[in-house]
Design a protein around this motif. Structure first.
Motif, PDB file in Angstrom:
ATOM      1  N   LEU A  62      12.096 -20.110 -42.143  1.00  0.00           N
ATOM      2  CA  LEU A  62      13.237 -19.284 -42.565  1.00  0.00           C
ATOM      3  C   LEU A  62      14.202 -20.033 -43.492  1.00  0.00           C
ATOM      4  CD1 LEU A  62      14.046 -17.511 -39.189  1.00  0.00           C
ATOM      5  CD2 LEU A  62      13.230 -16.396 -41.275  1.00  0.00           C
ATOM      6  N   PHE A  63      13.876 -21.290 -43.819  1.00  0.00           N
ATOM      7  CA  PHE A  63      14.701 -22.106 -44.719  1.00  0.00           C
ATOM      8  C   PHE A  63      16.131 -22.247 -44.204  1.00  0.00           C
ATOM      9  CE2 PHE A  63      11.307 -20.259 -47.241  1.00  0.00           C
ATOM     10  CZ  PHE A  63      10.816 -21.358 -47.947  1.00  0.00           C
ATOM     11  N   GLN A  64      16.259 -22.503 -42.905  1.00  0.00           N
ATOM     12  CA  GLN A  64      17.603 -22.623 -42.333  1.00  0.00           C
ATOM     13  C   GLN A  64      18.298 -23.919 -42.730  1.00  0.00           C
ATOM     14  OE1 GLN A  64      17.823 -21.744 -38.159  1.00  0.00           O
ATOM     15  NE2 GLN A  64      17.226 -19.605 -38.431  1.00  0.00           N
ATOM     16  N   SER A  65      17.547 -24.924 -43.101  1.00  0.00           N
ATOM     17  CA  SER A  65      18.149 -26.166 -43.588  1.00  0.00           C
ATOM     18  C   SER A  65      18.632 -25.963 -45.021  1.00  0.00           C
ATOM     19  CB  SER A  65      17.134 -27.310 -43.536  1.00  0.00           C
ATOM     20  OG  SER A  65      17.558 -28.401 -44.329  1.00  0.00           O
ATOM     21  N   ASP A  66      19.875 -26.329 -45.281  1.00  0.00           N
ATOM     22  CA  ASP A  66      20.427 -26.169 -46.630  1.00  0.00           C
ATOM     23  C   ASP A  66      19.664 -26.990 -47.664  1.00  0.00           C
ATOM     24  OD1 ASP A  66      22.346 -24.451 -45.683  1.00  0.00           O
ATOM     25  OD2 ASP A  66      23.911 -25.988 -45.497  1.00  0.00           O
ATOM     26  N   GLU A  91       9.432  -7.327 -41.127  1.00  0.00           N
ATOM     27  CA  GLU A  91      10.201  -6.928 -42.306  1.00  0.00           C
ATOM     28  C   GLU A  91      11.520  -7.692 -42.365  1.00  0.00           C
ATOM     29  OE1 GLU A  91      10.188  -2.615 -43.273  1.00  0.00           O
ATOM     30  OE2 GLU A  91       9.042  -2.408 -41.392  1.00  0.00           O
ATOM     31  N   GLY A  92      12.130  -7.888 -41.189  1.00  0.00           N
ATOM     32  CA  GLY A  92      13.388  -8.626 -41.139  1.00  0.00           C
ATOM     33  C   GLY A  92      13.220 -10.067 -41.607  1.00  0.00           C
ATOM     34  N   MET A  93      12.089 -10.667 -41.275  1.00  0.00           N
ATOM     35  CA  MET A  93      11.873 -12.063 -41.653  1.00  0.00           C
ATOM     36  C   MET A  93      11.750 -12.221 -43.160  1.00  0.00           C
ATOM     37  SD  MET A  93       8.948 -14.753 -40.385  1.00  0.00           S
ATOM     38  CE  MET A  93       8.918 -16.440 -41.005  1.00  0.00           C
ATOM     39  N   VAL A  94      10.970 -11.365 -43.825  1.00  0.00           N
ATOM     40  CA  VAL A  94      10.817 -11.509 -45.279  1.00  0.00           C
ATOM     41  C   VAL A  94      12.142 -11.208 -45.986  1.00  0.00           C
ATOM     42  CG1 VAL A  94       8.329 -11.056 -45.284  1.00  0.00           C
ATOM     43  CG2 VAL A  94       9.922  -9.146 -45.544  1.00  0.00           C
ATOM     44  N   GLU A  95      12.916 -10.287 -45.426  1.00  0.00           N
ATOM     45  CA  GLU A  95      14.232  -9.996 -46.010  1.00  0.00           C
ATOM     46  C   GLU A  95      15.189 -11.171 -45.859  1.00  0.00           C
ATOM     47  OE1 GLU A  95      15.224  -6.436 -43.982  1.00  0.00           O
ATOM     48  OE2 GLU A  95      13.941  -5.149 -45.219  1.00  0.00           O
ATOM     49  N   LYS A  96      15.142 -11.859 -44.702  1.00  0.00           N
ATOM     50  CA  LYS A  96      15.985 -13.039 -44.491  1.00  0.00           C
ATOM     51  C   LYS A  96      15.601 -14.166 -45.448  1.00  0.00           C
ATOM     52  CE  LYS A  96      17.101 -12.292 -39.603  1.00  0.00           C
ATOM     53  NZ  LYS A  96      16.854 -12.767 -38.215  1.00  0.00           N
TER      54      LYS A  96
END
Length: 281
Positions: A62-66, A91-96
């Motif tokens: 999810l690329f949570q690390s900046d 769908e929520g994951m690809v949108e995030k």
């Protein structure tokens, strides 16, 4: 930028079919499990398959690390892709992911059930559950440098050209991450030393190893050795042969990437067998 989401539950074969889905839509760039892929090359990011736990793997995907997100965003700005395929379990994951990487809204959504049969999906799930295998849609040589100590299997994709004739059209990689099977394994420095000692003992011109030092890092292993060589052999070609033979055998038996193999010819010894042969002649 045109953004297409490729959606399906974990282990249903998305990564295996990602290149086909992208090719059918004229897309050259794929986001899959934390990495940005262009064609068959990784151009940015880091693979979530390297994480030690499932939770860390999800955060990476999810690329949570900046820093991780910035690295991929910078590559996107550099290459300026006209279209991108983003893989996700919902769908929520690809949108995030699209929001995190600032690539715009999802223009089209493709579901795994659109491109794979129920039998194929169940087969993929069975392989994931029983063997812990994950597919990364790039050739093995592209990820080997980032997966030191992991056993990687190349998965070659062929296309039928005619009766009994096939053409290689691409290669993917199969990896078993730490979080997907029974724990983590390590290979001791002494085991590496024993392998190297066995290889060196078979090389004509080398007497023995006088000093050995190994440092195992996430990206691979760094090795230093002092060698006692036998007088009468040309040193440079002999050391190159030691590097080549040791490198091939260690990587084959341990799956460790050798980042450096530094050799020092410490001293020379006379081969007693050669001296005896000369005296007899």
């Amino acid at each position: 930028m045109r953004v297409v989401g490729f959606i399906g539950p974990s282990g249903t074969g998305k990564s295996h079919r990602a290149t086909w889905v992208a090719k059918e839509r004229g897309i050259d760039f794929i986001i899959d499990d934390g990495i940005l892929i262009r064609g068959n090359r990784i151009v940015a990011g880091r693979s979530a398959k390297r994480e030690a736990t499932k939770i860390a793997s999800v955060k990476c995907a999810l690329f949570q690390s900046d820093d991780h997100a910035y690295d991929v965003k910078r590559a996107i700005e550099l290459y300026k892709p006209s279209a991108m395929l983003i893989l996700g379990t919902s769908e929520g994951m690809v949108e995030k992911i699209a929001s995190r990487l600032e690539v715009g809204p999802i223009n089209e959504k493709v579901f795994i059930t659109d491109v794979a049969s129920e039998f194929e999906i169940n087969q993929a799930r069975s392989t994931r559950m029983q063997q812990g295998k994950h597919v990364i849609p790039v050739p093995t040589f592209e990820i080997k440098k980032d997966f030191s100590g992991y056993f990687l299997d190349p998965l070659q994709i062929f296309k039928r050209k005619g009766k009994g004739s096939y053409q290689l059209v691409g290669e993917k990689s199969v990896v078993r991450p730490t979080f997907s099977y029974l724990g983590k394994y390590t290979i001791s420095d002494y085991t590496v030393y024993q392998i190297i000692e066995h290889v060196v003992s078979k090389i004509e011109g080398v007497s023995r190893i006088s000093r050995f030092r190994a440092e195992n890092h996430p990206d691979g292993i760094y090795i230093e050795m002092d060698l006692i060589l036998i007088y009468g052999y040309v040193i440079r070609p002999l050391l190159r042969k030691v590097q080549q033979d040791v490198g091939e055998e260690v990587e084959k038996l341990t799956a460790l990437n050798i980042k450096a193999l530094n050799l020092v010819a410490k001293s020379l010894v006379i081969d007693p067998q050669k001296v005896k042969s000369k005296m007899e002649n």
